[in-house]
Design a protein around this motif. Structure first.
Motif, PDB file in Angstrom:
ATOM      1  N   PRO A 157      -6.169  -2.993  79.571  1.00 36.52           N
ATOM      2  CA  PRO A 157      -5.875  -3.616  80.867  1.00 36.52           C
ATOM      3  C   PRO A 157      -5.192  -2.665  81.851  1.00 36.52           C
ATOM      4  N   ALA A 158      -4.280  -1.830  81.359  1.00 34.63           N
ATOM      5  CA  ALA A 158      -3.593  -0.882  82.233  1.00 34.63           C
ATOM      6  C   ALA A 158      -4.566   0.156  82.784  1.00 34.63           C
ATOM      7  N   LEU A 159      -5.515   0.599  81.948  1.00 35.06           N
ATOM      8  CA  LEU A 159      -6.506   1.566  82.422  1.00 35.06           C
ATOM      9  C   LEU A 159      -7.442   0.935  83.442  1.00 35.06           C
ATOM     10  N   ARG A 160      -7.826  -0.317  83.216  1.00 43.51           N
ATOM     11  CA  ARG A 160      -8.685  -0.995  84.199  1.00 43.51           C
ATOM     12  C   ARG A 160      -7.993  -1.091  85.554  1.00 43.51           C
ATOM     13  N   ARG A 161      -6.702  -1.366  85.549  1.00 42.94           N
ATOM     14  CA  ARG A 161      -5.982  -1.452  86.814  1.00 42.94           C
ATOM     15  C   ARG A 161      -5.970  -0.101  87.537  1.00 42.94           C
ATOM     16  N   MET A 162      -5.878   0.988  86.763  1.00 41.21           N
ATOM     17  CA  MET A 162      -5.987   2.318  87.373  1.00 41.21           C
ATOM     18  C   MET A 162      -7.365   2.499  88.018  1.00 41.21           C
ATOM     19  N   ILE A 163      -8.405   2.084  87.303  1.00 41.97           N
ATOM     20  CA  ILE A 163      -9.775   2.220  87.820  1.00 41.97           C
ATOM     21  C   ILE A 163      -9.958   1.377  89.072  1.00 41.97           C
ATOM     22  N   TRP A 164      -9.496   0.117  89.031  1.00 46.31           N
ATOM     23  CA  TRP A 164      -9.636  -0.764  90.203  1.00 46.31           C
ATOM     24  C   TRP A 164      -8.897  -0.203  91.406  1.00 46.31           C
ATOM     25  N   GLN A 165      -7.809   0.503  91.182  1.00 45.97           N
ATOM     26  CA  GLN A 165      -7.063   1.106  92.287  1.00 45.97           C
ATOM     27  C   GLN A 165      -7.806   2.298  92.878  1.00 45.97           C
ATOM     28  N   GLY A 166      -8.780   2.807  92.146  1.00 41.16           N
ATOM     29  CA  GLY A 166      -9.611   3.891  92.662  1.00 41.16           C
ATOM     30  C   GLY A 166      -9.451   5.216  91.963  1.00 41.16           C
ATOM     31  N   ALA A 167      -8.594   5.292  90.950  1.00 44.00           N
ATOM     32  CA  ALA A 167      -8.324   6.566  90.283  1.00 44.00           C
ATOM     33  C   ALA A 167      -9.451   6.963  89.334  1.00 44.00           C
ATOM     34  N   TYR A 168      -9.574   8.258  89.149  1.00 48.76           N
ATOM     35  CA  TYR A 168     -10.364   8.776  88.034  1.00 48.76           C
ATOM     36  C   TYR A 168      -9.610   8.482  86.747  1.00 48.76           C
ATOM     37  N   VAL A 169     -10.304   7.940  85.746  1.00 43.34           N
ATOM     38  CA  VAL A 169      -9.721   7.733  84.423  1.00 43.34           C
ATOM     39  C   VAL A 169     -10.661   8.356  83.401  1.00 43.34           C
TER      40      VAL A 169
ATOM     41  N   PRO B 151     -12.031   6.309  73.118  1.00 45.22           N
ATOM     42  CA  PRO B 151     -12.248   4.879  73.346  1.00 45.22           C
ATOM     43  C   PRO B 151     -12.265   4.503  74.829  1.00 45.22           C
ATOM     44  N   PRO B 152     -13.039   3.469  75.200  1.00 45.15           N
ATOM     45  CA  PRO B 152     -13.043   2.986  76.571  1.00 45.15           C
ATOM     46  C   PRO B 152     -11.810   2.123  76.836  1.00 45.15           C
ATOM     47  N   PRO B 153     -11.635   1.715  78.112  1.00 51.98           N
ATOM     48  CA  PRO B 153     -12.481   1.923  79.295  1.00 51.98           C
ATOM     49  C   PRO B 153     -12.164   3.246  79.990  1.00 51.98           C
ATOM     50  N   ALA B 154     -13.135   3.722  80.773  1.00 53.53           N
ATOM     51  CA  ALA B 154     -12.951   4.966  81.513  1.00 53.53           C
ATOM     52  C   ALA B 154     -14.038   5.098  82.565  1.00 53.53           C
ATOM     53  N   THR B 155     -13.717   5.765  83.662  1.00 57.31           N
ATOM     54  CA  THR B 155     -14.774   6.142  84.594  1.00 57.31           C
ATOM     55  C   THR B 155     -15.614   7.253  83.982  1.00 57.31           C
ATOM     56  N   SER B 156     -14.986   8.063  83.129  1.00 53.33           N
ATOM     57  CA  SER B 156     -15.688   9.137  82.435  1.00 53.33           C
ATOM     58  C   SER B 156     -15.146   9.213  81.018  1.00 53.33           C
ATOM     59  N   LEU B 157     -15.994   8.925  80.047  1.00 51.81           N
ATOM     60  CA  LEU B 157     -15.544   8.832  78.656  1.00 51.81           C
ATOM     61  C   LEU B 157     -16.041  10.037  77.873  1.00 51.81           C
ATOM     62  N   LEU B 158     -15.127  10.658  77.135  1.00 55.93           N
ATOM     63  CA  LEU B 158     -15.484  11.796  76.293  1.00 55.93           C
ATOM     64  C   LEU B 158     -15.518  11.363  74.831  1.00 55.93           C
ATOM     65  N   ASN B 159     -16.533  11.816  74.147  1.00 53.90           N
ATOM     66  CA  ASN B 159     -16.635  11.542  72.713  1.00 53.90           C
ATOM     67  C   ASN B 159     -17.300  12.732  72.043  1.00 53.90           C
ATOM     68  N   ALA B 160     -17.044  12.905  70.779  1.00 55.74           N
ATOM     69  CA  ALA B 160     -17.834  13.830  69.975  1.00 55.74           C
ATOM     70  C   ALA B 160     -18.920  13.015  69.295  1.00 55.74           C
ATOM     71  N   PRO B 161     -20.057  13.608  68.974  1.00 54.87           N
ATOM     72  CA  PRO B 161     -21.019  12.922  68.109  1.00 54.87           C
ATOM     73  C   PRO B 161     -20.342  12.780  66.739  1.00 54.87           C
ATOM     74  N   GLN B 162     -19.716  11.643  66.510  1.00 53.57           N
ATOM     75  CA  GLN B 162     -18.771  11.526  65.400  1.00 53.57           C
ATOM     76  C   GLN B 162     -19.434  11.694  64.031  1.00 53.57           C
ATOM     77  N   TYR B 163     -20.611  11.103  63.851  1.00 54.86           N
ATOM     78  CA  TYR B 163     -21.284  11.267  62.561  1.00 54.86           C
ATOM     79  C   TYR B 163     -21.647  12.738  62.337  1.00 54.86           C
ATOM     80  N   LEU B 164     -22.179  13.382  63.379  1.00 55.43           N
ATOM     81  CA  LEU B 164     -22.525  14.796  63.250  1.00 55.43           C
ATOM     82  C   LEU B 164     -21.297  15.640  62.950  1.00 55.43           C
ATOM     83  N   THR B 165     -20.178  15.331  63.604  1.00 56.88           N
ATOM     84  CA  THR B 165     -18.938  16.078  63.367  1.00 56.88           C
ATOM     85  C   THR B 165     -18.528  15.986  61.900  1.00 56.88           C
ATOM     86  N   GLY B 166     -18.551  14.766  61.357  1.00 55.96           N
ATOM     87  CA  GLY B 166     -18.209  14.591  59.949  1.00 55.96           C
ATOM     88  C   GLY B 166     -19.217  15.248  59.026  1.00 55.96           C
TER      89      GLY B 166
END
Length: 378
Positions: free
Chosen positions: A127-139, A144-159
């Motif tokens: 909820p706190a991250l969504r409020r940042m997004i609604w205010q207009g910030a880059y998140v 894990p989400p939420p985010a305007t831009s989400l970073l992940n590794a291909p987790q199965y491949l990494t393992g």
């Protein structure tokens, strides 16, 4: 605190309660993209939009703790902020979900323009991250989400990269037999595929006996140390230990103190932690770390935050590609970590570490990522 609806894109649905029509909203604003989808490649030439109004040219990093992997992210984000003329600040939650929520709310109240976050408790922080997004910030969120831009590794491949290295070592150096410990993060569902991959590899080795498959009490060196002390009471002779670098380093410390360290053991981790790199250089039990080059992707996220504040289009999602870090390729890896700007500005080097997907900007921020995105099909 209610978000300022005057700053919402036209596509935003006006909501007043949690019970929004057809699930289109979350609390007092749009829920973003909640149904998993495949994003196409990032279009660097996509049209931009308006810069966020009334936000500061500032960038913050909310850290779950102060482990080396996260400090690497901080270094990269701070370097990008400096290069783009943004002020920078960081907060450390010390693994406290409540403290992190307060810190993120503080960044929102200060009208911080960009936030990178490594969450302690993703669901509680959302909820706190969504409020940042609604205010207009880059998140920008690490996994894990939420985010305007989400970073992940291909987790199965990494393992799997780590599991394959361990499997090859068991077959080639340990005669096909080994007592194996897997120190998991299965409580964090977004990382669970890593450990599923390790199990898939090991089940095909008849002589590999997984004597412990368990999550440490805390995901840090102390947690790995305490868990390994307990494991050694029942299984004093361990040949292979796998997990994140920070917990595997703690496990190695416990093995050393118990007088059970051997040069033919295989300790392998994920994240490319500085201490793990040091151990690999020594040539002892620590044989490999699967690098996710945290300062490199931290720098990229900082650059994307600056682009967002300039009204440019940025990726909705980004893969950080795993690579096996050993003594033979250490020099180039360390050079890249020390100078992530050089990596980011060289397309060939950047593409070896990062892969970007989708497009989003301030005017289309109702399309923020609100599902556990992964580029992998499994």
């Amino acid at each position: 605190m209610k978000s300022d609806r005057r700053n919402w894109p036209a596509a935003f649905v006006v909501c007043t309660t949690i019970a929004c029509h057809a699930g289109a909203c979350a609390e007092d604003g749009p829920a973003g993209i909640t149904i998993p989808r495949v994003f196409g490649p990032f279009d660097r030439n996509a049209a931009g939009c308006n810069p966020p109004p009334s936000l500061n040219k500032s960038l913050a990093f909310a850290q779950d703790n102060d482990r080396e992997f996260v400090k690497g992210i901080a270094r990269g984000v701070a370097m990008a902020a400096k290069d783009r003329g943004l002020s920078f600040s960081a907060s450390v939650a010390d693994n406290s979900a409540e403290k992190m929520i307060e810190q993120v709310d503080g960044f929102r109240d200060a009208r911080t323009g960009g936030l990178v976050v490594a969450p302690v408790d993703p669901a509680a922080l959302a909820p706190a991250l969504r409020r940042m997004i609604w205010q207009g910030a880059y998140v920008g969120a690490v996994v894990p989400p939420p985010a305007t831009s989400l970073l992940n590794a291909p987790q199965y491949l990494t393992g799997k990269v780590l599991g394959d290295a361990a499997g090859n070592y068991i077959r080639g150096k340990l005669g096909g037999k080994a007592n194996v410990v897997i120190l998991t993060h299965d409580s964090l569902q977004f990382l669970a595929p890593r450990f599923a991959a390790m199990r898939d590899v090991l089940k095909d080795i008849p002589g590999a006996d997984v004597v412990a498959d368990i999550s440490p009490p805390t995901v840090n060196k102390e947690g790995g140390y305490k868990m390994m002390q307990t494991i050694l009471l029942a299984h004093p002779d361990v040949d292979v230990v796998l997990g994140a670098d920070t917990v595997v380093l703690g496990a190695l410390q416990a093995v050393r103190e118990a007088g059970k360290e051997r040069p033919d053991q295989f300790f392998g981790g994920i994240d490319g932690e500085v201490e793990a790199v040091t151990e690999i250089k020594k040539g002892g039990p620590y044989k490999i770390s699967i690098s996710l080059a945290s300062s490199v992707f931290g720098y990229a996220m900082g650059q994307h935050a600056a682009d967002w504040l300039d009204g440019k289009s940025i990726p909705q999602a980004m893969d950080i590609l795993p690579s096996a870090l050993t003594a033979s390729n250490m020099r180039q890896y360390e050079a890249d970590l020390a100078n992530p700007a050089a990596v980011f500005n060289d397309s060939a080097r950047r593409d070896a570490y990062l892969k970007m997907y989708g497009n989003i900007c301030y005017d289309t921020r109702d399309q923020y990522v609100s599902f556990p995105w992964s580029s992998e099909s499994r």
